[in-house]
Design a protein around this motif. Structure first.
Motif, PDB file in Angstrom:
ATOM      1  N   ASP A 174       0.822  -1.204   0.000  1.00  0.00           N
ATOM      2  CA  ASP A 174       0.000   0.000   0.000  1.00  0.00           C
ATOM      3  C   ASP A 174       0.864   1.265   0.000  1.00  0.00           C
ATOM      4  O   ASP A 174       0.486   2.294  -0.578  1.00  0.00           O
ATOM      5  CB  ASP A 174      -0.972   0.013   1.186  1.00  0.00           C
ATOM      6  CG  ASP A 174      -0.276  -0.119   2.524  1.00  0.00           C
ATOM      7  OD1 ASP A 174       0.765  -0.784   2.597  1.00  0.00           O
ATOM      8  OD2 ASP A 174      -0.785   0.455   3.512  1.00  0.00           O
ATOM      9  N   GLU A 175       2.041   1.185   0.610  1.00  0.00           N
ATOM     10  CA  GLU A 175       2.964   2.319   0.604  1.00  0.00           C
ATOM     11  C   GLU A 175       3.568   2.519  -0.784  1.00  0.00           C
ATOM     12  O   GLU A 175       3.765   3.654  -1.231  1.00  0.00           O
ATOM     13  CB  GLU A 175       4.067   2.098   1.640  1.00  0.00           C
ATOM     14  CG  GLU A 175       3.554   2.089   3.074  1.00  0.00           C
ATOM     15  CD  GLU A 175       4.646   1.773   4.077  1.00  0.00           C
ATOM     16  OE1 GLU A 175       4.700   2.448   5.122  1.00  0.00           O
ATOM     17  OE2 GLU A 175       5.438   0.845   3.816  1.00  0.00           O
ATOM     18  N   VAL A 176       3.858   1.414  -1.472  1.00  0.00           N
ATOM     19  CA  VAL A 176       4.378   1.505  -2.846  1.00  0.00           C
ATOM     20  C   VAL A 176       3.356   2.204  -3.737  1.00  0.00           C
ATOM     21  O   VAL A 176       3.713   3.036  -4.584  1.00  0.00           O
ATOM     22  CB  VAL A 176       4.717   0.110  -3.406  1.00  0.00           C
ATOM     23  CG1 VAL A 176       5.214   0.225  -4.850  1.00  0.00           C
ATOM     24  CG2 VAL A 176       5.760  -0.588  -2.556  1.00  0.00           C
ATOM     25  N   ARG A 177       2.079   1.901  -3.535  1.00  0.00           N
ATOM     26  CA  ARG A 177       1.021   2.539  -4.336  1.00  0.00           C
ATOM     27  C   ARG A 177       0.975   4.048  -4.068  1.00  0.00           C
ATOM     28  O   ARG A 177       0.737   4.847  -4.984  1.00  0.00           O
ATOM     29  CB  ARG A 177      -0.331   1.900  -4.037  1.00  0.00           C
ATOM     30  CG  ARG A 177      -0.424   0.419  -4.417  1.00  0.00           C
ATOM     31  CD  ARG A 177      -1.859  -0.079  -4.367  1.00  0.00           C
ATOM     32  NE  ARG A 177      -1.937  -1.532  -4.395  1.00  0.00           N
ATOM     33  CZ  ARG A 177      -1.773  -2.292  -5.468  1.00  0.00           C
ATOM     34  NH1 ARG A 177      -1.503  -1.726  -6.638  1.00  0.00           N
ATOM     35  NH2 ARG A 177      -1.893  -3.611  -5.406  1.00  0.00           N
ATOM     36  N   GLU A 178       1.201   4.444  -2.814  1.00  0.00           N
ATOM     37  CA  GLU A 178       1.244   5.879  -2.497  1.00  0.00           C
ATOM     38  C   GLU A 178       2.388   6.562  -3.232  1.00  0.00           C
ATOM     39  O   GLU A 178       2.230   7.663  -3.775  1.00  0.00           O
ATOM     40  CB  GLU A 178       1.415   6.075  -0.987  1.00  0.00           C
ATOM     41  CG  GLU A 178       0.159   5.870  -0.182  1.00  0.00           C
ATOM     42  CD  GLU A 178       0.330   6.369   1.241  1.00  0.00           C
ATOM     43  OE1 GLU A 178       0.813   7.510   1.417  1.00  0.00           O
ATOM     44  OE2 GLU A 178       0.009   5.615   2.162  1.00  0.00           O
ATOM     45  N   VAL A 179       3.545   5.927  -3.242  1.00  0.00           N
ATOM     46  CA  VAL A 179       4.697   6.477  -3.953  1.00  0.00           C
ATOM     47  C   VAL A 179       4.399   6.558  -5.451  1.00  0.00           C
ATOM     48  O   VAL A 179       4.728   7.550  -6.110  1.00  0.00           O
ATOM     49  CB  VAL A 179       5.967   5.641  -3.686  1.00  0.00           C
ATOM     50  CG1 VAL A 179       7.131   6.149  -4.538  1.00  0.00           C
ATOM     51  CG2 VAL A 179       6.328   5.668  -2.212  1.00  0.00           C
TER      52      VAL A 179
END
Length: 304
Positions: free
Chosen positions: A165-170
């Motif tokens: 989910d953090e990768v998607r934010e980036v």
């Protein structure tokens, strides 16, 4: 939760420090490798060489989609289908499958890197890959599935401390297309781990078609964290008034935040019946379709 405003410049700076000269990046077209590609391109520009390997274990139409999506980059597509599929012949242990795929990936990248005069590999390893590999849950092809001998001087992993989910934010902060930002995870070993037991070309063809149907029916309508079809084995059925010993297909659809835990999605009966009808009706060798209700844990999201 990742702070993208500080993470992105720090990641770019780290790539600059770790990559001396040219580097190749393992590009699959998923959100992880795509984020790494953009970060690396910002860091080293034309010194970045993206390479996509067609393993023969990919989803239906995947190579054409990758070619179109990354047409503006210096993308190299390597056809290694025979190498990967042949190396899996006779293997039914999931860990050995992952290690076979991991070794083949590295060997192909090493070969290309040698021809290009490159000694650095960038890949999109994320934190759950490391947790599951190091914790003995399963060997991800790019972590625990790597061979002991690797010719690269360095392997750079810009997002290996991030969850999905953090990768998607980036990805969104980098203005990647929504198609990539929201793309479902796809296992590095590809369809090899969606064939329970030994991998054959027939099983790969069956699961590829079934998987395409499941994605068509569920992605847009239900927005699952992950959904797919898997081949479990064979069972008895009847087609055209004839007894048939055909394939059993399992359908999986889950919701999750980071892939560490997951719950099966409660799909309407009408939807499940439509999926069953399409799969068994369009793939002659399929006689049964089942829906997997298992959460993670105790099950993993993928079957192998």
């Amino acid at each position: 939760m990742v702070k993208v405003d500080t993470f992105i410049p720090k990641a770019i700076d780290n790539i600059k420090k770790e990559c001396k000269g040219k580097a190749i990046i393992a590009l699959s077209g998923g959100v992880d490798s795509s984020v790494c590609a953009v970060l690396a391109h910002k860091a080293i520009g034309s010194n970045l060489i993206p390479i996509y390997i067609d393993t023969g274990l990919m989803r239906k139409g995947e190579t054409d989609r990758i070619r179109a999506t990354f047409k503006d980059m210096n993308l190299q597509i390597i056809d290694a289908k025979e190498q990967f599929i042949s190396s899996l012949e006779g293997i039914d242990d999931p860990e050995l499958k992952r290690k076979s795929v991991g070794e083949n990936f590295i060997r192909v990248f090493e070969k290309e890197a040698k021809e290009l005069g490159v000694d650095t590999l960038i890949q999109g390893t994320i934190y759950p890959d490391k947790i599951e590999s190091e914790g003995g849950i399963k060997s991800h092809h790019n972590v625990g599935g790597l061979p002991e001998r690797i010719d690269f001087k360095s392997i750079v992993e810009p997002i290996d401390q991030l969850y999905k989910d953090e990768v998607r934010e980036v990805a969104r902060a980098l203005d990647l297309p929504e198609e990539i930002c929201d793309r479902m995870p796809f296992p590095g070993p590809g369809l090899a781990v969606r064939v329970v037991g030994k991998v054959t070309r027939e099983k790969l063809d069956v699961v590829r078609e079934a998987n395409a149907i499941v994605e068509e029916e569920l992605i847009e309508a239900f927005d699952p964290w992950q959904t797919y079809a898997a081949v479990l084995g064979k069972g008895t059925g009847v087609k055209g008034d004839q007894r048939v010993h055909g394939w059993i297909i399992a359908v999986r659809a889950v919701s999750s935040r980071d892939g560490m835990t997951a719950e099966s999605i409660e799909l309407p009966w009408k939807v499940l019946k439509k999926i069953e009808s399409r799969i068994s009706g369009s793939i002659p060798s399929v006689v049964r379709v089942v829906y997997d209700l298992s959460p993670k844990p105790p099950a993993t999201i993928e079957f192998e």
